[in-house]
Design an enzyme around this catalytic site. Sequence first.
Site, PDB file in Angstrom:
ATOM      1  N   HIS A 233       0.571  -1.228  -0.535  1.00  0.00           N
ATOM      2  CA  HIS A 233      -0.036   0.038   0.497  1.00  0.00           C
ATOM      3  C   HIS A 233       1.434   1.541  -0.388  1.00  0.00           C
ATOM      4  O   HIS A 233       2.424   1.118   0.879  1.00  0.00           O
ATOM      5  CB  HIS A 233      -1.157   0.044   1.168  1.00  0.00           C
ATOM      6  CG  HIS A 233      -1.559  -1.266   1.183  1.00  0.00           C
ATOM      7  ND1 HIS A 233      -3.108  -2.073   0.857  1.00  0.00           N
ATOM      8  CD2 HIS A 233      -1.288  -2.082   2.409  1.00  0.00           C
ATOM      9  CE1 HIS A 233      -2.921  -2.646   1.019  1.00  0.00           C
ATOM     10  NE2 HIS A 233      -2.168  -2.684   2.653  1.00  0.00           N
TER      11      HIS A 233
ATOM     12  N   GLU B 148      -1.278  -0.334   8.498  1.00  0.00           N
ATOM     13  CA  GLU B 148      -2.396  -1.354   8.876  1.00  0.00           C
ATOM     14  C   GLU B 148      -1.554  -2.467  10.109  1.00  0.00           C
ATOM     15  O   GLU B 148      -0.627  -2.381  10.334  1.00  0.00           O
ATOM     16  CB  GLU B 148      -3.246  -2.001   7.707  1.00  0.00           C
ATOM     17  CG  GLU B 148      -2.219  -2.957   7.365  1.00  0.00           C
ATOM     18  CD  GLU B 148      -2.994  -3.285   5.933  1.00  0.00           C
ATOM     19  OE1 GLU B 148      -4.461  -3.682   5.343  1.00  0.00           O
ATOM     20  OE2 GLU B 148      -2.343  -4.250   5.039  1.00  0.00           O
TER      21      GLU B 148
ATOM     22  N   HIS C 261       3.346  -7.704   2.016  1.00  0.00           N
ATOM     23  CA  HIS C 261       2.618  -8.829   2.699  1.00  0.00           C
ATOM     24  C   HIS C 261       1.863  -9.648   1.544  1.00  0.00           C
ATOM     25  O   HIS C 261       1.456  -9.898   0.917  1.00  0.00           O
ATOM     26  CB  HIS C 261       2.339  -8.127   3.630  1.00  0.00           C
ATOM     27  CG  HIS C 261       0.986  -7.196   3.965  1.00  0.00           C
ATOM     28  ND1 HIS C 261       1.506  -6.023   3.351  1.00  0.00           N
ATOM     29  CD2 HIS C 261      -0.269  -7.144   3.368  1.00  0.00           C
ATOM     30  CE1 HIS C 261       0.280  -5.347   2.506  1.00  0.00           C
ATOM     31  NE2 HIS C 261      -0.450  -6.272   3.351  1.00  0.00           N
TER      32      HIS C 261
ATOM     33  N   ARG D 216      -1.434  -4.822  -6.011  1.00  0.00           N
ATOM     34  CA  ARG D 216      -1.720  -6.411  -5.599  1.00  0.00           C
ATOM     35  C   ARG D 216      -0.695  -6.850  -6.695  1.00  0.00           C
ATOM     36  O   ARG D 216       0.028  -6.376  -7.698  1.00  0.00           O
ATOM     37  CB  ARG D 216      -2.529  -6.619  -6.379  1.00  0.00           C
ATOM     38  CG  ARG D 216      -3.148  -8.763  -5.587  1.00  0.00           C
ATOM     39  CD  ARG D 216      -4.485  -9.201  -6.693  1.00  0.00           C
ATOM     40  NE  ARG D 216      -5.340  -8.298  -5.717  1.00  0.00           N
ATOM     41  CZ  ARG D 216      -6.130  -8.037  -6.518  1.00  0.00           C
ATOM     42  NH1 ARG D 216      -6.358  -7.802  -7.787  1.00  0.00           N
ATOM     43  NH2 ARG D 216      -7.226  -7.669  -6.360  1.00  0.00           N
TER      44      ARG D 216
END
Length: 274
Positions: free
Chosen positions: A65, A82, A140, A160
């Site tokens: 991200h 996150e 991740h 992605r």
Amino acid sequence: MTATLLATKRVEKPWGRHRLYPGFPDPVPGGEPIGEVWFQSPHPEEPELLIKYLFTSEKLSVQDHPSDAEARARGLPRGKDECWVILDAEPDSTIAIGPKAPLTADELRASALDGSIEHKLDWKPVKAGDFYYSHSGVIHAIGAGLTVIEVQQNSDVTYRLYDYGRGRELHLDDGVAVADLNPWTPPPMPGEVSPGRTILVEGPKFVLERWGGGTRKITLPEGKSGWLVPITGAGSVAGVRWHAGECVLISGSEELHAEAGSDLLFAYSGAQRL
């Protein structure tokens, strides 16, 4: 003070499950698997944070991200840091977080294209009670057999890099451009600061605390909101009853009442604890 019990949004995912977690109704027989449950305010685009539950039966895509600056350069409101609180895990469940060894951008792109990226990531065994913080840019992938609470900046932008041949769109240009190419290093975790109060995350984008049961005063500055996420237990705040599997958006100042033995998360945006 105001307290609002947030609505839930159930999100179908190919890696989701037909059997969820206590407190969450399973999909209807023959329905699509549910991978995420989002807790949304009446104006879901406004809050700085978003709380989700994740239910996995397969590995999620290898992804990353952007940071706030990288997101805004692309016309997006914010990036995405996150973290994950593991509620339940199968004996062989894992999470990949960062590469095992430093990569170059060219190596990342080539390994994403040929699938070898999956074997270059640091897959860590996980169990119930574990906690991980993934800052923007970290490559991740969340593994199979997990139930996770995710606390994140309120952004749905995901790049992605690899998806195990599922055929979904990849975002290699953006994903490689924002990637942290070095192994992941866990940030400092302040730990218990008083009986029944543990700091899991202290900035830079949000603070996440873990509380036990009992009565405590919540005082939030004007204009700041907090997200109460009960993992176990039940209680009330500002006249709103809540129980495990729900999420309450709070502002102002009021007493929180939680039954003995409750296990609670409390999140708010910012770099320092209140």
